[in-house]
Design a protein around this motif. Sequence first.
Motif, PDB file in Angstrom:
ATOM      1  N   ASP A 181      51.912  25.710  34.996  1.00 34.51           N
ATOM      2  CA  ASP A 181      50.841  24.878  35.518  1.00 34.51           C
ATOM      3  C   ASP A 181      49.775  25.692  36.235  1.00 34.51           C
ATOM      4  O   ASP A 181      50.004  26.817  36.687  1.00 34.51           O
ATOM      5  CB  ASP A 181      51.407  23.843  36.492  1.00 34.51           C
ATOM      6  N   LYS A 182      48.611  25.073  36.358  1.00 37.31           N
ATOM      7  CA  LYS A 182      47.510  25.634  37.138  1.00 37.31           C
ATOM      8  C   LYS A 182      47.569  25.024  38.535  1.00 37.31           C
ATOM      9  O   LYS A 182      47.258  23.854  38.719  1.00 37.31           O
ATOM     10  CB  LYS A 182      46.172  25.339  36.461  1.00 37.31           C
ATOM     11  N   THR A 183      47.986  25.815  39.516  1.00 38.27           N
ATOM     12  CA  THR A 183      48.116  25.314  40.884  1.00 38.27           C
ATOM     13  C   THR A 183      46.907  25.653  41.746  1.00 38.27           C
ATOM     14  O   THR A 183      46.686  25.027  42.769  1.00 38.27           O
ATOM     15  CB  THR A 183      49.359  25.910  41.557  1.00 38.27           C
ATOM     16  N   ARG A 184      46.160  26.685  41.359  1.00 35.92           N
ATOM     17  CA  ARG A 184      45.039  27.222  42.133  1.00 35.92           C
ATOM     18  C   ARG A 184      45.496  27.786  43.477  1.00 35.92           C
ATOM     19  O   ARG A 184      44.685  27.975  44.378  1.00 35.92           O
ATOM     20  CB  ARG A 184      43.940  26.179  42.335  1.00 35.92           C
ATOM     21  N   ARG A 202      55.550  36.842  40.167  1.00 39.88           N
ATOM     22  CA  ARG A 202      55.168  36.037  39.002  1.00 39.88           C
ATOM     23  C   ARG A 202      53.871  35.269  39.256  1.00 39.88           C
ATOM     24  O   ARG A 202      53.472  35.029  40.395  1.00 39.88           O
ATOM     25  CB  ARG A 202      56.268  35.022  38.685  1.00 39.88           C
ATOM     26  N   ILE A 203      53.240  34.872  38.155  1.00 37.77           N
ATOM     27  CA  ILE A 203      52.121  33.929  38.198  1.00 37.77           C
ATOM     28  C   ILE A 203      51.955  33.353  36.796  1.00 37.77           C
ATOM     29  O   ILE A 203      52.284  34.012  35.801  1.00 37.77           O
ATOM     30  CB  ILE A 203      50.815  34.605  38.675  1.00 37.77           C
ATOM     31  N   SER A 204      51.454  32.140  36.698  1.00 35.95           N
ATOM     32  CA  SER A 204      51.204  31.547  35.386  1.00 35.95           C
ATOM     33  C   SER A 204      49.931  32.149  34.792  1.00 35.95           C
ATOM     34  O   SER A 204      49.047  32.628  35.505  1.00 35.95           O
ATOM     35  CB  SER A 204      51.060  30.034  35.492  1.00 35.95           C
ATOM     36  N   TYR A 205      49.858  32.116  33.460  1.00 40.07           N
ATOM     37  CA  TYR A 205      48.621  32.552  32.802  1.00 40.07           C
ATOM     38  C   TYR A 205      47.442  31.748  33.341  1.00 40.07           C
ATOM     39  O   TYR A 205      46.344  32.288  33.548  1.00 40.07           O
ATOM     40  CB  TYR A 205      48.718  32.350  31.285  1.00 40.07           C
ATOM     41  N   PHE A 208      46.440  32.994  36.718  1.00 43.49           N
ATOM     42  CA  PHE A 208      45.847  34.326  36.587  1.00 43.49           C
ATOM     43  C   PHE A 208      44.393  34.190  36.146  1.00 43.49           C
ATOM     44  O   PHE A 208      43.507  34.910  36.635  1.00 43.49           O
ATOM     45  CB  PHE A 208      46.635  35.178  35.594  1.00 43.49           C
ATOM     46  N   GLY A 209      44.121  33.244  35.238  1.00 44.18           N
ATOM     47  CA  GLY A 209      42.744  32.977  34.835  1.00 44.18           C
ATOM     48  C   GLY A 209      41.900  32.483  35.993  1.00 44.18           C
ATOM     49  O   GLY A 209      40.740  32.874  36.154  1.00 44.18           O
ATOM     50  N   VAL A 210      42.479  31.623  36.831  1.00 47.32           N
ATOM     51  CA  VAL A 210      41.789  31.156  38.035  1.00 47.32           C
ATOM     52  C   VAL A 210      41.437  32.338  38.928  1.00 47.32           C
ATOM     53  O   VAL A 210      40.313  32.460  39.432  1.00 47.32           O
ATOM     54  CB  VAL A 210      42.669  30.151  38.806  1.00 47.32           C
ATOM     55  N   ALA A 211      42.404  33.228  39.136  1.00 45.91           N
ATOM     56  CA  ALA A 211      42.189  34.382  40.010  1.00 45.91           C
ATOM     57  C   ALA A 211      41.088  35.290  39.482  1.00 45.91           C
ATOM     58  O   ALA A 211      40.250  35.781  40.250  1.00 45.91           O
ATOM     59  CB  ALA A 211      43.495  35.162  40.160  1.00 45.91           C
ATOM     60  N   MET A 212      41.061  35.498  38.167  1.00 46.08           N
ATOM     61  CA  MET A 212      40.033  36.355  37.590  1.00 46.08           C
ATOM     62  C   MET A 212      38.640  35.780  37.844  1.00 46.08           C
ATOM     63  O   MET A 212      37.712  36.501  38.245  1.00 46.08           O
ATOM     64  CB  MET A 212      40.270  36.532  36.090  1.00 46.08           C
ATOM     65  N   VAL A 213      38.484  34.485  37.632  1.00 40.91           N
ATOM     66  CA  VAL A 213      37.169  33.871  37.840  1.00 40.91           C
ATOM     67  C   VAL A 213      36.830  33.824  39.334  1.00 40.91           C
ATOM     68  O   VAL A 213      35.673  34.027  39.727  1.00 40.91           O
ATOM     69  CB  VAL A 213      37.109  32.475  37.198  1.00 40.91           C
ATOM     70  N   ASP A 214      37.818  33.582  40.190  1.00 41.83           N
ATOM     71  CA  ASP A 214      37.583  33.645  41.640  1.00 41.83           C
ATOM     72  C   ASP A 214      37.007  34.998  42.045  1.00 41.83           C
ATOM     73  O   ASP A 214      36.058  35.090  42.830  1.00 41.83           O
ATOM     74  CB  ASP A 214      38.893  33.432  42.405  1.00 41.83           C
ATOM     75  N   ILE A 215      37.596  36.058  41.507  1.00 39.50           N
ATOM     76  CA  ILE A 215      37.201  37.408  41.907  1.00 39.50           C
ATOM     77  C   ILE A 215      35.790  37.728  41.435  1.00 39.50           C
ATOM     78  O   ILE A 215      34.986  38.303  42.175  1.00 39.50           O
ATOM     79  CB  ILE A 215      38.219  38.438  41.373  1.00 39.50           C
TER      80      ILE A 215
END
Length: 237
Positions: A181-184, A202-205, A208-215
């Motif tokens: 799931d996407k937890t943000r 661990r982290i969900s894909y 991880f996508g959320v984190a990339m866009v956040d950064i």
Amino acid sequence: MKHADKTKHTFKTTAPKNIVVFGATGDVGREVVTEAIMRGHLVTAIARNTDRLASLPETVTRRQVDILESPDLVAGIMADHDIAISAVRPVSGQEHLLATMTECLLTAARQTGTPIYITGGAATLKLADDSGHTVLSAPDFLPDAVRPIAQACATQDALFDQYDDVQWTCLRPPAMLFAGDKTRQYVRGTDTLIPDHDGMARISYADFGVAMVDILEAGDKPQRRLTVGYQNAAAAA
């Protein structure tokens, strides 16, 4: 045990950017594309497989490109965008190509002056047990099946020091990426695995996508190696 920049991150918006995502149809690339579109960014998706490109959201601009065969085209595409993201991964048996593909993208970023955010690997992250070992060097930590890609990720990581004139940021996943799931909600660190409540990193894909866009939206100082992961997920549930 300390982790730098440990904060929880949640959804936010920023001025729309024109973003190109290389490796856009993989597990990470697809999540980055989806998250960036949801936040209102304009996205160009680059991949080798036409069929997989067709499955991306309709608002994405799709281009079939083999970056190793068309380095000049890669630079031209990158020049037309505000930000580049790399989520490239070679197929099994060709892990050594990861460094070659990354070098091609870094060279294009150098030529065009485009900031680039690159998906790295966990290989060079230190274990959270203060042993001094990394994921790659720790005895019996990695299954033999994943050692080739881990070694390729270590070679990739060493490339960044040769590009001190490029605005690169490397986001390294934890030891385990999974379909979830996407937890943000995640924790950010630098050079050490971030353990969850059970000691697993661990982290969900999706997150991880959320984190990339956040950064990339944060626009922090470039030339940084970062990592993300869940922490105390059981307690927060």
